[in-house]
Enzyme design. Sequence first.
Site, PDB file in Angstrom:
ATOM      1  N   HIS A   1       0.856  -1.182   0.000  1.00 28.39           N
ATOM      2  CA  HIS A   1       0.000   0.000   0.000  1.00 28.39           C
ATOM      3  C   HIS A   1       0.895   1.236   0.000  1.00 28.39           C
ATOM      4  CE1 HIS A   1      -3.593  -2.180   2.152  1.00 28.39           C
ATOM      5  NE2 HIS A   1      -3.090  -2.899   1.163  1.00 28.39           N
TER       6      HIS A   1
ATOM      7  N   GLU B   1       0.652   4.074   1.551  1.00 28.87           N
ATOM      8  CA  GLU B   1       0.843   4.655   2.883  1.00 28.87           C
ATOM      9  C   GLU B   1       1.878   3.857   3.691  1.00 28.87           C
ATOM     10  OE1 GLU B   1      -3.469   4.955   1.535  1.00 28.87           O
ATOM     11  OE2 GLU B   1      -2.044   3.308   1.813  1.00 28.87           O
TER      12      GLU B   1
ATOM     13  N   CYS C   1      -5.895   2.121   5.768  1.00 28.23           N
ATOM     14  CA  CYS C   1      -6.402   0.882   6.357  1.00 28.23           C
ATOM     15  C   CYS C   1      -5.735   0.719   7.731  1.00 28.23           C
ATOM     16  CB  CYS C   1      -6.094  -0.301   5.440  1.00 28.23           C
ATOM     17  SG  CYS C   1      -4.353  -0.811   5.455  1.00 28.23           S
TER      18      CYS C   1
ATOM     19  N   CYS D   1      -1.870   0.344   7.571  1.00 29.63           N
ATOM     20  CA  CYS D   1      -1.171   1.585   7.232  1.00 29.63           C
ATOM     21  C   CYS D   1      -1.285   2.613   8.341  1.00 29.63           C
ATOM     22  CB  CYS D   1      -1.698   2.132   5.910  1.00 29.63           C
ATOM     23  SG  CYS D   1      -1.348   1.035   4.515  1.00 29.63           S
TER      24      CYS D   1
END
Length: 165
Positions: free
Chosen positions: A56, A58, A86, A89
């Site tokens: 991801h 992030e 999420c 993250c």
Amino acid sequence: MAIKEADLHFLRRCIALAEEALEAGDEPFGSVLVSGEGVVLLEARNQVSSGDQTRHPEFEISRWAATHMTPEERNKATVYTSSEHCPMCSAAHGWVGLGRIVYASSARQLSDWLAALGAPLPPVSLFPIQEIVPGLIVEGPVTELAEQMHALHIRRFHRTHRPSE
């Protein structure tokens, strides 16, 4: 803090990165790390099609910041992102001590959009960032930009869930 024009500029770049991710066969998510002085330090987009579901943007930003920034620099930085972090993250963001988060669309919006499309939900529950990292300055969603993210998720769904012929 209120969303400013500079924030909108960086959020638009996040959406462009999300679109790049979608065009590359990934899920539409993009993020930008900006220093306390307003300098872009890192841009990242989703890369989960590699098979590594932790790719991801992030999370990539948190890893990079832990290696390349001092704790003080991390605390003064802002992470702009196309969608609310999420839990994975959010935790990474909190553990490395990054500062403010500004997002275009929320985790609740994403959950609602996926449900409306009949798309599978993520394998982990989505929570607001503040439930994972209490006390963090978090701003979003931004209505007009959230609609752009909604459109990207609709495109992704129609690409990956074509009806059988």
